[in-house]
Write a protein that holds these residues in place. Structure first.
Motif, PDB file in Angstrom:
ATOM      1  N   TYR A 242       0.613  -1.224  -0.072  1.00 31.30           N
ATOM      2  CA  TYR A 242      -0.137  -0.012   0.002  1.00 31.30           C
ATOM      3  C   TYR A 242       0.975   1.317  -0.109  1.00 31.30           C
ATOM      4  O   TYR A 242       0.359   2.476  -0.446  1.00 31.30           O
ATOM      5  CB  TYR A 242      -0.890   0.058   1.132  1.00 31.30           C
ATOM      6  CG  TYR A 242      -1.704  -1.066   1.152  1.00 31.30           C
ATOM      7  CD1 TYR A 242      -3.161  -1.252   0.384  1.00 31.30           C
ATOM      8  CD2 TYR A 242      -1.790  -2.088   2.269  1.00 31.30           C
ATOM      9  CE1 TYR A 242      -3.895  -2.245   0.197  1.00 31.30           C
ATOM     10  CE2 TYR A 242      -2.912  -3.020   2.228  1.00 31.30           C
ATOM     11  CZ  TYR A 242      -3.739  -3.167   1.321  1.00 31.30           C
ATOM     12  OH  TYR A 242      -4.799  -4.070   1.184  1.00 31.30           O
ATOM     13  N   GLN A 243       2.100   1.534   0.636  1.00 31.06           N
ATOM     14  CA  GLN A 243       2.697   2.493   0.486  1.00 31.06           C
ATOM     15  C   GLN A 243       3.295   2.918  -0.627  1.00 31.06           C
ATOM     16  O   GLN A 243       4.320   2.800  -1.276  1.00 31.06           O
ATOM     17  CB  GLN A 243       3.817   2.447   1.624  1.00 31.06           C
ATOM     18  CG  GLN A 243       4.622   3.852   2.221  1.00 31.06           C
ATOM     19  CD  GLN A 243       5.410   3.645   3.126  1.00 31.06           C
ATOM     20  OE1 GLN A 243       5.091   2.898   4.239  1.00 31.06           O
ATOM     21  NE2 GLN A 243       6.794   4.156   3.141  1.00 31.06           N
TER      22      GLN A 243
ATOM     23  N   GLU B 157      -0.341   8.886  -1.803  1.00 33.17           N
ATOM     24  CA  GLU B 157      -0.681   9.710  -0.664  1.00 33.17           C
ATOM     25  C   GLU B 157      -0.770   8.621   0.482  1.00 33.17           C
ATOM     26  O   GLU B 157      -0.788   9.254   1.851  1.00 33.17           O
ATOM     27  CB  GLU B 157      -2.092  10.076  -0.759  1.00 33.17           C
ATOM     28  CG  GLU B 157      -2.157  11.390  -1.755  1.00 33.17           C
ATOM     29  CD  GLU B 157      -3.572  11.861  -1.896  1.00 33.17           C
ATOM     30  OE1 GLU B 157      -4.391  11.690  -1.081  1.00 33.17           O
ATOM     31  OE2 GLU B 157      -3.879  12.759  -2.772  1.00 33.17           O
ATOM     32  N   PHE B 158      -0.445   7.415   0.369  1.00 36.23           N
ATOM     33  CA  PHE B 158      -0.502   6.525   1.486  1.00 36.23           C
ATOM     34  C   PHE B 158       0.902   6.428   1.972  1.00 36.23           C
ATOM     35  O   PHE B 158       1.882   5.774   1.576  1.00 36.23           O
ATOM     36  CB  PHE B 158      -0.767   4.970   0.990  1.00 36.23           C
ATOM     37  CG  PHE B 158      -1.246   4.113   2.013  1.00 36.23           C
ATOM     38  CD1 PHE B 158      -2.427   3.732   2.159  1.00 36.23           C
ATOM     39  CD2 PHE B 158      -0.327   3.432   2.857  1.00 36.23           C
ATOM     40  CE1 PHE B 158      -2.751   2.918   3.430  1.00 36.23           C
ATOM     41  CE2 PHE B 158      -0.607   2.588   3.996  1.00 36.23           C
ATOM     42  CZ  PHE B 158      -1.825   2.430   4.085  1.00 36.23           C
ATOM     43  N   THR B 159       1.233   7.232   3.074  1.00 40.43           N
ATOM     44  CA  THR B 159       2.588   7.551   3.409  1.00 40.43           C
ATOM     45  C   THR B 159       2.926   6.497   4.714  1.00 40.43           C
ATOM     46  O   THR B 159       2.190   5.776   5.009  1.00 40.43           O
ATOM     47  CB  THR B 159       2.518   8.995   4.336  1.00 40.43           C
ATOM     48  OG1 THR B 159       1.592   8.980   5.301  1.00 40.43           O
ATOM     49  CG2 THR B 159       2.363  10.000   3.093  1.00 40.43           C
ATOM     50  N   TYR B 160       4.154   6.743   5.440  1.00 40.50           N
ATOM     51  CA  TYR B 160       4.578   5.641   6.225  1.00 40.50           C
ATOM     52  C   TYR B 160       3.738   6.022   7.503  1.00 40.50           C
ATOM     53  O   TYR B 160       3.585   5.030   8.117  1.00 40.50           O
ATOM     54  CB  TYR B 160       5.890   6.213   6.686  1.00 40.50           C
ATOM     55  CG  TYR B 160       6.631   5.226   7.584  1.00 40.50           C
ATOM     56  CD1 TYR B 160       6.660   3.864   7.515  1.00 40.50           C
ATOM     57  CD2 TYR B 160       7.219   5.773   8.849  1.00 40.50           C
ATOM     58  CE1 TYR B 160       7.180   2.977   8.546  1.00 40.50           C
ATOM     59  CE2 TYR B 160       7.618   5.000   9.916  1.00 40.50           C
ATOM     60  CZ  TYR B 160       7.730   3.674   9.821  1.00 40.50           C
ATOM     61  OH  TYR B 160       8.279   2.937  10.557  1.00 40.50           O
ATOM     62  N   GLU B 161       3.269   6.981   7.724  1.00 40.33           N
ATOM     63  CA  GLU B 161       2.553   7.265   8.939  1.00 40.33           C
ATOM     64  C   GLU B 161       1.097   6.433   8.768  1.00 40.33           C
ATOM     65  O   GLU B 161       0.446   5.788   9.641  1.00 40.33           O
ATOM     66  CB  GLU B 161       1.908   8.394   9.125  1.00 40.33           C
ATOM     67  CG  GLU B 161       3.452   9.531   9.445  1.00 40.33           C
ATOM     68  CD  GLU B 161       3.744   9.125  10.943  1.00 40.33           C
ATOM     69  OE1 GLU B 161       3.013   8.599  11.642  1.00 40.33           O
ATOM     70  OE2 GLU B 161       5.278   8.782  11.104  1.00 40.33           O
ATOM     71  N   ALA B 162       0.751   6.369   7.454  1.00 40.80           N
ATOM     72  CA  ALA B 162      -0.561   5.545   7.255  1.00 40.80           C
ATOM     73  C   ALA B 162      -0.278   3.950   7.332  1.00 40.80           C
ATOM     74  O   ALA B 162      -0.807   3.456   7.890  1.00 40.80           O
ATOM     75  CB  ALA B 162      -1.005   5.961   5.689  1.00 40.80           C
ATOM     76  N   THR B 163       0.962   3.890   6.908  1.00 39.46           N
ATOM     77  CA  THR B 163       1.492   2.298   7.196  1.00 39.46           C
ATOM     78  C   THR B 163       1.334   1.826   8.562  1.00 39.46           C
ATOM     79  O   THR B 163       1.079   0.718   8.830  1.00 39.46           O
ATOM     80  CB  THR B 163       2.793   2.226   6.440  1.00 39.46           C
ATOM     81  OG1 THR B 163       2.771   2.265   5.008  1.00 39.46           O
ATOM     82  CG2 THR B 163       3.293   0.812   6.706  1.00 39.46           C
ATOM     83  N   ARG B 164       2.042   2.880   9.381  1.00 37.75           N
ATOM     84  CA  ARG B 164       2.206   2.454  10.826  1.00 37.75           C
ATOM     85  C   ARG B 164       0.644   2.265  11.443  1.00 37.75           C
ATOM     86  O   ARG B 164       0.456   1.567  12.329  1.00 37.75           O
ATOM     87  CB  ARG B 164       3.041   3.814  11.402  1.00 37.75           C
ATOM     88  CG  ARG B 164       4.455   3.847  11.181  1.00 37.75           C
ATOM     89  CD  ARG B 164       5.061   4.963  11.984  1.00 37.75           C
ATOM     90  NE  ARG B 164       4.749   4.593  13.563  1.00 37.75           N
ATOM     91  CZ  ARG B 164       5.321   5.314  14.116  1.00 37.75           C
ATOM     92  NH1 ARG B 164       5.904   6.617  13.892  1.00 37.75           N
ATOM     93  NH2 ARG B 164       5.181   5.357  15.574  1.00 37.75           N
ATOM     94  N   ALA B 165      -0.446   3.076  10.887  1.00 34.62           N
ATOM     95  CA  ALA B 165      -1.659   3.198  11.468  1.00 34.62           C
ATOM     96  C   ALA B 165      -2.155   1.871  11.203  1.00 34.62           C
ATOM     97  O   ALA B 165      -2.984   1.106  11.731  1.00 34.62           O
ATOM     98  CB  ALA B 165      -2.362   4.322  11.109  1.00 34.62           C
ATOM     99  N   THR B 166      -2.254   1.447   9.738  1.00 40.06           N
ATOM    100  CA  THR B 166      -2.642   0.179   9.457  1.00 40.06           C
ATOM    101  C   THR B 166      -1.998  -1.042   9.771  1.00 40.06           C
ATOM    102  O   THR B 166      -2.657  -2.060  10.238  1.00 40.06           O
ATOM    103  CB  THR B 166      -2.391  -0.155   7.581  1.00 40.06           C
ATOM    104  OG1 THR B 166      -2.792   1.193   7.203  1.00 40.06           O
ATOM    105  CG2 THR B 166      -3.023  -1.332   7.169  1.00 40.06           C
TER     106      THR B 166
END
Length: 199
Positions: free
Chosen positions: A21-22, A25-34
């Motif tokens: 997914y990264q 607009e799918f950033t590392y912060e979004a990765t961490r949340a997922t």
């Protein structure tokens, strides 16, 4: 298979989400949340799978009431833990609450089934669980060790990441089955016998 799958998903959650997914607009912060949600959902995988097995004997005994009552208890458990955990863990708390409720559902049904049948070969089940857990932990630690580093924080490098992850996953699966073979796993013997018969 649910326990090694759970160990693998927990150990490789970050790299898996990064690879799939990264980008954009799918950033590392979004990765961490997922990853947070994935970890807590993965923790309940054994219970989700076990529920599909432990319910069947009740239905075969024409007892649909017991699974229904226990399911209602698990729904209440889910609601209570969701309220408790959503504050400190946010969306991860909702995932953990679902896993906890599934574990409660499975445990209660398993204990009730044992009381109905008198015995469910608990000693052999416990022995298999210990062997599987040991092999899964070793496999997970090795996988996590091999798939670490800055590349799993960055976006891109998809081909390189895909190749590396494929190699590590194959290696981890091989390590798992090798350990199960050394520990003389009954489940592995069963799978090998099925393969021989089909061969």
């Amino acid at each position: 298979m649910s326990i090694p799958a759970m160990a693998g998903l927990i150990a490789l959650a970050g790299p898996i989400i990064n690879l799939l997914y990264q980008r954009g607009e799918f950033t590392y912060e979004a990765t961490r949340a997922t990853v947070s949600a994935m970890l807590f959902y993965s923790a309940g995988l054994w219970a989700f799978v076990g529920l599909r097995i432990v319910r069947v004997p009740f239905y075969s005994m024409q007892d649909t009431k017991t699974p229904l009552i226990v399911a209602i208890i698990s729904v209440v458990t889910n609601a209570v833990f969701s309220l408790i955990l959503i504050g400190p863990l946010k969306h991860g708390g909702l995932a953990l609450a679902l896993s906890i409720s599934a574990a409660v559902n499975f445990t209660v049904l398993f204990l009730l089934l044992r009381s109905k049948l008198g015995s469910v070969d608990g000693r052999n089940i416990a022995g298999s669980f210990i062997k599987i857990s040991i092999a899964s932990l070793v496999m997970g630690f090795i996988g996590r060790f091999l798939l670490r580093g800055e590349m799993w924080i960055e976006s891109g490098r998809v081909i390189e990441k895909t190749g590396l992850m494929a190699v590590v996953i194959c290696l981890c699966i091989s390590i798992y089955f090798l350990m199960m073979w050394f520990m003389k796993s009954d489940e592995l013997k069963y799978l090998l016998n099925i393969r021989k018969k089909r061969g």
